[in-house]
Design a protein around this motif. Structure first.
Motif, PDB file in Angstrom:
ATOM      1  N   GLN A   1       0.791  -1.187   0.031  1.00 46.81           N
ATOM      2  CA  GLN A   1      -0.263   0.182  -0.150  1.00 46.81           C
ATOM      3  C   GLN A   1       0.823   1.553  -0.078  1.00 46.81           C
ATOM      4  O   GLN A   1       0.875   2.161  -0.790  1.00 46.81           O
ATOM      5  CB  GLN A   1      -0.559   0.108   0.886  1.00 46.81           C
ATOM      6  CG  GLN A   1      -2.295  -1.251   1.145  1.00 46.81           C
ATOM      7  CD  GLN A   1      -3.336  -0.376   1.386  1.00 46.81           C
ATOM      8  OE1 GLN A   1      -3.210   0.041   2.853  1.00 46.81           O
ATOM      9  NE2 GLN A   1      -4.045  -0.148   0.563  1.00 46.81           N
TER      10      GLN A   1
ATOM     11  N   ILE B   1      -5.890   7.317   4.180  1.00 41.61           N
ATOM     12  CA  ILE B   1      -6.944   6.083   4.899  1.00 41.61           C
ATOM     13  C   ILE B   1      -5.906   4.574   4.254  1.00 41.61           C
ATOM     14  O   ILE B   1      -6.083   4.044   5.095  1.00 41.61           O
ATOM     15  CB  ILE B   1      -7.392   6.054   3.014  1.00 41.61           C
ATOM     16  CG1 ILE B   1      -8.446   7.589   3.314  1.00 41.61           C
ATOM     17  CG2 ILE B   1      -7.983   4.923   2.685  1.00 41.61           C
ATOM     18  CD1 ILE B   1      -9.301   7.619   2.156  1.00 41.61           C
ATOM     19  N   ALA B   2      -4.631   5.003   3.790  1.00 42.69           N
ATOM     20  CA  ALA B   2      -3.720   4.020   3.030  1.00 42.69           C
ATOM     21  C   ALA B   2      -3.229   3.401   4.586  1.00 42.69           C
ATOM     22  O   ALA B   2      -2.623   2.608   4.816  1.00 42.69           O
ATOM     23  CB  ALA B   2      -2.723   3.811   2.066  1.00 42.69           C
TER      24      ALA B   2
ATOM     25  N   GLN C   1      -7.413  -2.173   6.711  1.00 37.83           N
ATOM     26  CA  GLN C   1      -8.108  -3.606   5.424  1.00 37.83           C
ATOM     27  C   GLN C   1      -9.186  -2.825   5.982  1.00 37.83           C
ATOM     28  O   GLN C   1      -9.937  -2.142   4.914  1.00 37.83           O
ATOM     29  CB  GLN C   1      -7.921  -4.027   5.028  1.00 37.83           C
ATOM     30  CG  GLN C   1      -8.623  -4.687   3.805  1.00 37.83           C
ATOM     31  CD  GLN C   1      -7.883  -4.472   2.347  1.00 37.83           C
ATOM     32  OE1 GLN C   1      -6.589  -4.588   2.730  1.00 37.83           O
ATOM     33  NE2 GLN C   1      -8.442  -3.657   1.740  1.00 37.83           N
TER      34      GLN C   1
ATOM     35  N   GLN D   1     -10.140   1.087   6.218  1.00 35.63           N
ATOM     36  CA  GLN D   1     -10.380   1.384   4.936  1.00 35.63           C
ATOM     37  C   GLN D   1     -11.891   1.130   3.969  1.00 35.63           C
ATOM     38  O   GLN D   1     -11.907   2.702   3.573  1.00 35.63           O
ATOM     39  CB  GLN D   1      -9.516   0.775   4.001  1.00 35.63           C
ATOM     40  CG  GLN D   1      -7.345   1.350   4.724  1.00 35.63           C
ATOM     41  CD  GLN D   1      -7.020   0.692   3.158  1.00 35.63           C
ATOM     42  OE1 GLN D   1      -6.320   0.834   2.447  1.00 35.63           O
ATOM     43  NE2 GLN D   1      -5.499   0.857   4.153  1.00 35.63           N
TER      44      GLN D   1
ATOM     45  N   ASN E   1     -14.489   4.363   2.830  1.00 34.99           N
ATOM     46  CA  ASN E   1     -14.561   4.852   1.453  1.00 34.99           C
ATOM     47  C   ASN E   1     -16.285   5.107   1.210  1.00 34.99           C
ATOM     48  O   ASN E   1     -16.382   5.534   0.916  1.00 34.99           O
ATOM     49  CB  ASN E   1     -13.677   3.896   0.554  1.00 34.99           C
ATOM     50  CG  ASN E   1     -12.488   4.424   0.562  1.00 34.99           C
ATOM     51  OD1 ASN E   1     -12.012   5.669   0.719  1.00 34.99           O
ATOM     52  ND2 ASN E   1     -11.409   3.221   0.533  1.00 34.99           N
TER      53      ASN E   1
END
Lengths: 167, 186
Positions: free
Chosen positions: B107, B133-134, B138, B141, B145
């Motif tokens: 990432q 966000i990265a 997971q 995230q 989003n």
């Protein structure tokens, strides 16, 4: 008002077109300190007309999938012979082990193994000792249980160096 | 295009998709209807456009091959979103494994490439948001989003991610706090 000295300018100057960009600079700075609320979009974009061709490309890929057979790196027949050979070695090994143990001789495993190897018996010759039925049994009981698609894929990802395959 | 439109058309689409005589035509309609939403969902996970294109195509192929198994327990939209999410995460994991990196390193690499990506025209703050966000786990995230950019309801997200609404609300809240602190803290 009468000036004390005859100096009309300060001497300071600005970069060229500085005042043209003041608004944008302020808004940008404002955004950069206002956290999430100022951001609506991700900033990602895609090639122009990309979405227009998605359907055709997916159908093309689907047709390719159904028309082309996957050619295995290791042929199934070859794998069958190798497995059959391994089974024969195992059987011979078992027989020899029993024979040695009944005659109370000390079993030298390495000697038995090197004997089989030194006889220069090919995998095909070993497989020839088995009937089609026995080969089929090995196929269904060993190959189908051990070499399913996902385990082969995992094996390739874990072990095989793809750069060598591409070369 | 409202959600009512999708739901109303889903029922008709599903019956056409499950009938061999109309399957291909219905499948084309399905792709036209959902390609853009699925693309942006995938893009936010895998970041690069080319990877998103691959994952989008694989998602549709999986939908085509498994449409007979779709029993209607969830909306067609949720079912496809779930397939797309799984395909995207599988893609990320395989990519990381192939290059012998951890998912986090992969990432980070994607983030390093983002600034020079011709298909990213975000400004500094948008770039900073993607970088923030990265740094999230997971699942956070995904939740961030789907809620922040896609405006999905918690009920819909729960259906897609097969988890409870309460857990999603907690995840989103934590994600927003982390991102806010990263954006303002700099």
């Amino acid at each position: 008002m009468k000036k004390k000295w005859n100096i009309r300018e300060t001497g300071f100057k600005t970069p060229q077109n500085y005042f043209d960009g003041v608004e944008d600079a302020v808004v940008s700075k404002l955004n950069s300190h206002s956290g999430l609320s100022s951001i609506d979009e991700t900033g990602f974009k895609m090639p122009e007309d990309f979405l227009d061709s998605v359907e055709d490309r997916v159908f093309k890929k689907l047709n390719e999938d159904s028309n082309s057979r996957v050619i295995s790196l290791v042929s199934r027949r070859h794998l069958l012979y190798v497995t059959a050979a391994a089974a024969v070695v195992l059987i011979m090994f078992t027989i020899l082990t029993n024979k040695f143990s009944t005659s109370e001789s000390e079993l030298d495993y390495e000697m038995v193994e090197s004997y089989i190897i030194n006889q220069d018996i090919s995998a095909y010759e070993l497989a020839a000792l088995l009937t089609e039925e026995e080969i089929e049994t090995i196929n269904t009981t060993i190959l189908s249980e051990t070499f399913n698609e996902s385990s082969v894929e995992d094996y390739l990802l874990d072990v095989v160096d793809f750069e060598n395959l591409i070369e | 295009m409202g959600k009512q439109f999708f739901v109303k058309n889903d029922l008709e689409l599903i019956s056409r998709l499950q009938s061999p005589s109309s399957r291909d035509h219905a499948f084309r309609d399905l792709m036209t209807l959902y390609k853009e939403r699925l693309y942006w969902h995938i893009r936010k996970i895998v970041i690069s456009h080319d990877d998103s294109d691959d994952v989008l195509q694989n998602t549709f192929i999986k939908v085509y091959k498994n449409i007979d198994k779709f029993k209607g327990e969830s909306k067609l939209f949720s079912w496809m979103y779930r397939i797309a999410t799984n395909e995207a995460i599988t893609h990320l994991n395989k990519h990381a494994k192939r290059f012998q990196m951890s998912s986090e390193e992969a990432q980070q690499q994607a983030m390093n490439n983002l600034k020079s990506d011709v298909y990213f025209d975000g400004d500094d703050i948008q770039l900073k948001l993607q970088q923030a966000i990265a740094t999230l786990p997971q699942k956070q995230q995904l939740v961030f989003n789907m809620k922040y950019f896609d405006n999905l309801k918690y009920r819909e997200m729960a259906d897609i991610l097969e988890t409870s609404e309460g857990a999603l609300k907690a995840s989103y809240h934590i994600a927003v706090q982390k991102i806010e602190s990263l954006l303002i803290g700099d």
